[in-house]
Design a protein around this motif. Structure first.
Motif, PDB file in Angstrom:
ATOM      1  N   MET A   1      57.202  22.286 -11.919  1.00 20.20           N
ATOM      2  CA  MET A   1      56.695  23.654 -12.064  1.00 20.20           C
ATOM      3  C   MET A   1      56.464  23.958 -13.545  1.00 20.20           C
ATOM      4  SD  MET A   1      58.517  27.269 -10.974  1.00 20.20           S
ATOM      5  CE  MET A   1      58.395  26.874  -9.227  1.00 20.20           C
ATOM      6  N   PRO A   2      55.317  24.532 -13.919  1.00 16.43           N
ATOM      7  CA  PRO A   2      55.059  24.878 -15.322  1.00 16.43           C
ATOM      8  C   PRO A   2      56.093  25.876 -15.841  1.00 16.43           C
ATOM      9  CG  PRO A   2      53.069  25.056 -13.976  1.00 16.43           C
ATOM     10  CD  PRO A   2      54.206  24.882 -13.033  1.00 16.43           C
ATOM     11  N   ARG A   3      56.397  25.783 -17.116  1.00 17.11           N
ATOM     12  CA  ARG A   3      57.325  26.732 -17.718  1.00 17.11           C
ATOM     13  C   ARG A   3      56.709  28.119 -17.724  1.00 17.11           C
ATOM     14  NH1 ARG A   3      61.476  25.594 -20.948  1.00 17.11           N
ATOM     15  NH2 ARG A   3      60.899  27.203 -22.433  1.00 17.11           N
ATOM     16  N   GLY A   4      57.536  29.109 -17.371  1.00 15.03           N
ATOM     17  CA  GLY A   4      57.067  30.480 -17.398  1.00 15.03           C
ATOM     18  C   GLY A   4      57.143  31.069 -18.788  1.00 15.03           C
ATOM     19  N   ARG A   5      56.575  32.226 -18.947  1.00 10.92           N
ATOM     20  CA  ARG A   5      56.556  32.875 -20.258  1.00 10.92           C
ATOM     21  C   ARG A   5      57.937  33.302 -20.730  1.00 10.92           C
ATOM     22  NH1 ARG A   5      52.178  37.477 -19.889  1.00 10.92           N
ATOM     23  NH2 ARG A   5      52.815  37.526 -17.698  1.00 10.92           N
ATOM     24  N   LEU A   6      58.895  33.398 -19.809  1.00  6.13           N
ATOM     25  CA  LEU A   6      60.248  33.826 -20.175  1.00  6.13           C
ATOM     26  C   LEU A   6      61.285  32.750 -19.874  1.00  6.13           C
ATOM     27  CD1 LEU A   6      60.142  37.507 -18.809  1.00  6.13           C
ATOM     28  CD2 LEU A   6      59.608  36.704 -21.113  1.00  6.13           C
ATOM     29  N   SER A   7      60.839  31.514 -19.747  1.00  4.67           N
ATOM     30  CA  SER A   7      61.763  30.413 -19.428  1.00  4.67           C
ATOM     31  C   SER A   7      62.882  30.329 -20.462  1.00  4.67           C
ATOM     32  CB  SER A   7      61.012  29.084 -19.391  1.00  4.67           C
ATOM     33  OG  SER A   7      60.175  29.018 -18.268  1.00  4.67           O
ATOM     34  N   GLY A  19      61.633  50.786  -8.209  1.00  8.53           N
ATOM     35  CA  GLY A  19      60.593  51.201  -9.141  1.00  8.53           C
ATOM     36  C   GLY A  19      60.254  50.154 -10.180  1.00  8.53           C
ATOM     37  N   ILE A  20      60.074  50.600 -11.427  1.00 11.41           N
ATOM     38  CA  ILE A  20      59.713  49.690 -12.516  1.00 11.41           C
ATOM     39  C   ILE A  20      60.763  48.598 -12.696  1.00 11.41           C
ATOM     40  CG2 ILE A  20      59.259  49.517 -14.991  1.00 11.41           C
ATOM     41  CD1 ILE A  20      58.334  52.438 -14.908  1.00 11.41           C
ATOM     42  N   GLY A  21      62.031  48.962 -12.587  1.00  9.05           N
ATOM     43  CA  GLY A  21      63.102  47.998 -12.796  1.00  9.05           C
ATOM     44  C   GLY A  21      63.062  46.856 -11.803  1.00  9.05           C
ATOM     45  N   LEU A  22      62.850  47.160 -10.536  1.00  9.75           N
ATOM     46  CA  LEU A  22      62.805  46.109  -9.516  1.00  9.75           C
ATOM     47  C   LEU A  22      61.568  45.238  -9.680  1.00  9.75           C
ATOM     48  CD1 LEU A  22      63.839  44.694  -7.016  1.00  9.75           C
ATOM     49  CD2 LEU A  22      62.761  46.490  -5.616  1.00  9.75           C
ATOM     50  N   GLN A  23      60.416  45.871  -9.906  1.00  8.27           N
ATOM     51  CA  GLN A  23      59.195  45.078 -10.086  1.00  8.27           C
ATOM     52  C   GLN A  23      59.290  44.184 -11.324  1.00  8.27           C
ATOM     53  OE1 GLN A  23      56.703  44.763  -7.987  1.00  8.27           O
ATOM     54  NE2 GLN A  23      57.571  46.229  -6.549  1.00  8.27           N
ATOM     55  N   THR A  24      59.944  44.686 -12.379  1.00  4.62           N
ATOM     56  CA  THR A  24      60.131  43.873 -13.583  1.00  4.62           C
ATOM     57  C   THR A  24      61.073  42.709 -13.291  1.00  4.62           C
ATOM     58  OG1 THR A  24      59.757  45.797 -14.998  1.00  4.62           O
ATOM     59  CG2 THR A  24      60.849  43.907 -15.994  1.00  4.62           C
ATOM     60  N   THR A  25      62.123  42.953 -12.539  1.00  2.00           N
ATOM     61  CA  THR A  25      63.038  41.870 -12.153  1.00  2.00           C
ATOM     62  C   THR A  25      62.280  40.744 -11.464  1.00  2.00           C
ATOM     63  OG1 THR A  25      64.932  43.372 -11.896  1.00  2.00           O
ATOM     64  CG2 THR A  25      65.032  41.272 -10.729  1.00  2.00           C
ATOM     65  N   ILE A  26      61.439  41.104 -10.514  1.00  2.00           N
ATOM     66  CA  ILE A  26      60.684  40.101  -9.755  1.00  2.00           C
ATOM     67  C   ILE A  26      59.793  39.274 -10.691  1.00  2.00           C
ATOM     68  CG2 ILE A  26      58.885  39.794  -8.007  1.00  2.00           C
ATOM     69  CD1 ILE A  26      60.086  42.408  -6.699  1.00  2.00           C
ATOM     70  N   LEU A  27      59.077  39.956 -11.585  1.00  2.00           N
ATOM     71  CA  LEU A  27      58.191  39.236 -12.495  1.00  2.00           C
ATOM     72  C   LEU A  27      58.977  38.396 -13.501  1.00  2.00           C
ATOM     73  CD1 LEU A  27      55.262  41.713 -13.245  1.00  2.00           C
ATOM     74  CD2 LEU A  27      55.490  40.004 -11.446  1.00  2.00           C
ATOM     75  N   PHE A  28      60.095  38.921 -13.999  1.00  2.00           N
ATOM     76  CA  PHE A  28      60.929  38.136 -14.920  1.00  2.00           C
ATOM     77  C   PHE A  28      61.390  36.843 -14.246  1.00  2.00           C
ATOM     78  CE2 PHE A  28      62.799  41.001 -18.494  1.00  2.00           C
ATOM     79  CZ  PHE A  28      61.531  41.462 -18.810  1.00  2.00           C
ATOM     80  N   LEU A  29      61.842  36.951 -12.998  1.00  2.00           N
ATOM     81  CA  LEU A  29      62.308  35.762 -12.285  1.00  2.00           C
ATOM     82  C   LEU A  29      61.163  34.777 -12.076  1.00  2.00           C
ATOM     83  CD1 LEU A  29      64.632  37.453  -9.641  1.00  2.00           C
ATOM     84  CD2 LEU A  29      65.357  36.081 -11.600  1.00  2.00           C
ATOM     85  N   ARG A  30      59.997  35.285 -11.754  1.00  2.00           N
ATOM     86  CA  ARG A  30      58.841  34.398 -11.580  1.00  2.00           C
ATOM     87  C   ARG A  30      58.451  33.705 -12.880  1.00  2.00           C
ATOM     88  NH1 ARG A  30      54.827  38.359  -8.044  1.00  2.00           N
ATOM     89  NH2 ARG A  30      55.947  38.237  -6.046  1.00  2.00           N
ATOM     90  N   GLU A  31      58.747  34.374 -14.018  1.00  2.00           N
ATOM     91  CA  GLU A  31      58.393  33.813 -15.317  1.00  2.00           C
ATOM     92  C   GLU A  31      59.517  32.980 -15.927  1.00  2.00           C
ATOM     93  OE1 GLU A  31      55.583  33.692 -16.782  1.00  2.00           O
ATOM     94  OE2 GLU A  31      54.403  35.090 -15.579  1.00  2.00           O
ATOM     95  N   GLY A  32      60.574  32.713 -15.144  1.00  2.00           N
ATOM     96  CA  GLY A  32      61.588  31.768 -15.587  1.00  2.00           C
ATOM     97  C   GLY A  32      62.842  32.346 -16.198  1.00  2.00           C
ATOM     98  N   LEU A 232      53.341  48.592 -14.731  1.00  2.00           N
ATOM     99  CA  LEU A 232      54.235  48.724 -15.896  1.00  2.00           C
ATOM    100  C   LEU A 232      55.053  47.461 -16.092  1.00  2.00           C
ATOM    101  CD1 LEU A 232      54.405  51.257 -17.709  1.00  2.00           C
ATOM    102  CD2 LEU A 232      53.329  51.661 -15.505  1.00  2.00           C
ATOM    103  N   ALA A 233      55.480  46.846 -14.995  1.00  2.00           N
ATOM    104  CA  ALA A 233      56.268  45.621 -15.091  1.00  2.00           C
ATOM    105  C   ALA A 233      55.493  44.525 -15.800  1.00  2.00           C
ATOM    106  CB  ALA A 233      56.685  45.160 -13.691  1.00  2.00           C
ATOM    107  N   GLN A 234      54.197  44.452 -15.558  1.00  2.00           N
ATOM    108  CA  GLN A 234      53.377  43.446 -16.228  1.00  2.00           C
ATOM    109  C   GLN A 234      53.352  43.675 -17.739  1.00  2.00           C
ATOM    110  OE1 GLN A 234      49.972  44.217 -13.798  1.00  2.00           O
ATOM    111  NE2 GLN A 234      50.455  42.607 -12.324  1.00  2.00           N
ATOM    112  N   ALA A 235      53.379  44.932 -18.155  1.00  2.00           N
ATOM    113  CA  ALA A 235      53.445  45.242 -19.585  1.00  2.00           C
ATOM    114  C   ALA A 235      54.800  44.845 -20.166  1.00  2.00           C
ATOM    115  CB  ALA A 235      53.190  46.729 -19.803  1.00  2.00           C
ATOM    116  N   VAL A 236      55.865  45.044 -19.396  1.00  2.00           N
ATOM    117  CA  VAL A 236      57.204  44.681 -19.873  1.00  2.00           C
ATOM    118  C   VAL A 236      57.312  43.169 -20.070  1.00  2.00           C
ATOM    119  CG1 VAL A 236      59.682  44.778 -19.396  1.00  2.00           C
ATOM    120  CG2 VAL A 236      58.228  46.695 -18.751  1.00  2.00           C
ATOM    121  N   VAL A 237      56.735  42.402 -19.158  1.00  2.00           N
ATOM    122  CA  VAL A 237      56.756  40.945 -19.311  1.00  2.00           C
ATOM    123  C   VAL A 237      56.120  40.546 -20.644  1.00  2.00           C
ATOM    124  CG1 VAL A 237      55.827  38.762 -18.430  1.00  2.00           C
ATOM    125  CG2 VAL A 237      56.817  40.422 -16.848  1.00  2.00           C
ATOM    126  N   PHE A 238      55.000  41.155 -20.969  1.00  2.00           N
ATOM    127  CA  PHE A 238      54.352  40.851 -22.249  1.00  2.00           C
ATOM    128  C   PHE A 238      55.261  41.201 -23.427  1.00  2.00           C
ATOM    129  CE2 PHE A 238      51.891  42.708 -25.815  1.00  2.00           C
ATOM    130  CZ  PHE A 238      51.383  41.526 -26.334  1.00  2.00           C
TER     131      PHE A 238
END
Length: 278
Positions: A1-7, A19-32, A232-238
């Protein structure tokens, strides 16, 4: 699996149960990332972590939960020190906050509601920033990202009176800017996230069945709709990623153009775009 942006990064997200917190959690986990989800409600956390695991089935990091009342420094300290066994915190998302139904104008807002709002929305962010910095130094981190949830109402004011909330979010902006300057040479970045009103349980509970209050808000969006938490979660990942290594001290506005527009006369759309990423 490719390394995520937050690996390899360890993150704490407060107000993570929805809300934002849960959606950010999901994206953070997907990004490693490995994520500690915290919230004041243990049942909501249990439901949230189950959702996160379901929607990030191929995560390479780990996810745990911990009850935390951010208005209590002992809770926040324990939350941050929980990551000592992980190697310390790399990303702190101070997202927990309230907007109370009794929050109104300067005449009508009860003092207890003012104090409660400042205690969670301002003091809670301060505690989160303080203990994140202590952890970054303790673990000799070369860089760190602290993201604090503010609001566009701290920039333009609110069409519907919510003085305690608006004042608290203005304080978050000022605090974040100062910390960004103070800790810049340590490469600890501080940024504020400024959402417009979003389609989250917090807002929906506050609006209730008051259609006039709802319309006074929706009409301000050029696109005719509230934002979605995932936008908003996508902005937090960045902001959390090394892609944002030169982004520091910003009021990062994600508002669908609301703060740049006149009130639009058309009625609001009722659904987000069908292709919105989840």
């Amino acid at each position: 699996m490719p390394r995520g942006r937050l690996s390899g990064k360890n993150a704490i997200i407060t107000g993570a149960a929805g809300g934002i917190g849960l959606q950010t959690t999901i994206l953070f986990l997907r990004e490693g990332a490995s994520v500690l989800m915290t919230d004041v409600s243990e049942p909501a956390l249990a439901k949230g972590v189950a959702t996160a695991k379901e929607l990030a089935p191929h995560m390479t990091g780990k996810v745990e939960t911990m009850k935390c009342d951010v208005s209590k420094e002992t809770d926040v300290q324990a939350m941050v020190e929980h990551l000592d066994d992980w190697g310390g915190v790399d990303v702190m998302f101070n997202n927990a906050g309230i907007m109370h139904g009794q929050d109104d104008d300067a005449i009508s807002t009860p003092e207890k509601i003012w104090d409660l709002t400042q205690s969670i929305n301002v003091k809670g962010v301060w505690f989160g920033c303080k203990h994140a910095v202590l952890s970054l130094r303790k673990h000799k981190k070369q860089r760190g990202s602290i993201i604090n949830t503010a609001s566009v109402v701290a920039l333009v004011g609110s069409a519907t009176p919510q003085l305690a909330y608006t004042a608290s979010k203005g304080a978050v902006l000022a605090m974040t800017r100062e910390l960004a300057i103070v800790h810049a040479k340590e490469d600890f970045r501080f940024n504020s996230l400024c959402p417009a009103p979003l389609n989250t349980p917090l807002l929906q509970d506050w609006l209730g069945d008051d259609q006039a209050k709802r319309h006074r808000r929706e009409v301000h969006f050029p696109g005719g709709r509230f934002g979605e938490a995932i936008e908003l979660a996508q902005a937090v990942v960045f902001l959390a990623s090394d892609e944002a290594s030169f982004v520091n001290g910003t009021d990062f506005v994600v508002d669908g153009g609301m703060t740049k527009a006149y009130v639009t006369p058309e009625g609001p759309a009722t659904q987000p775009p069908a292709n919105l990423a989840r």
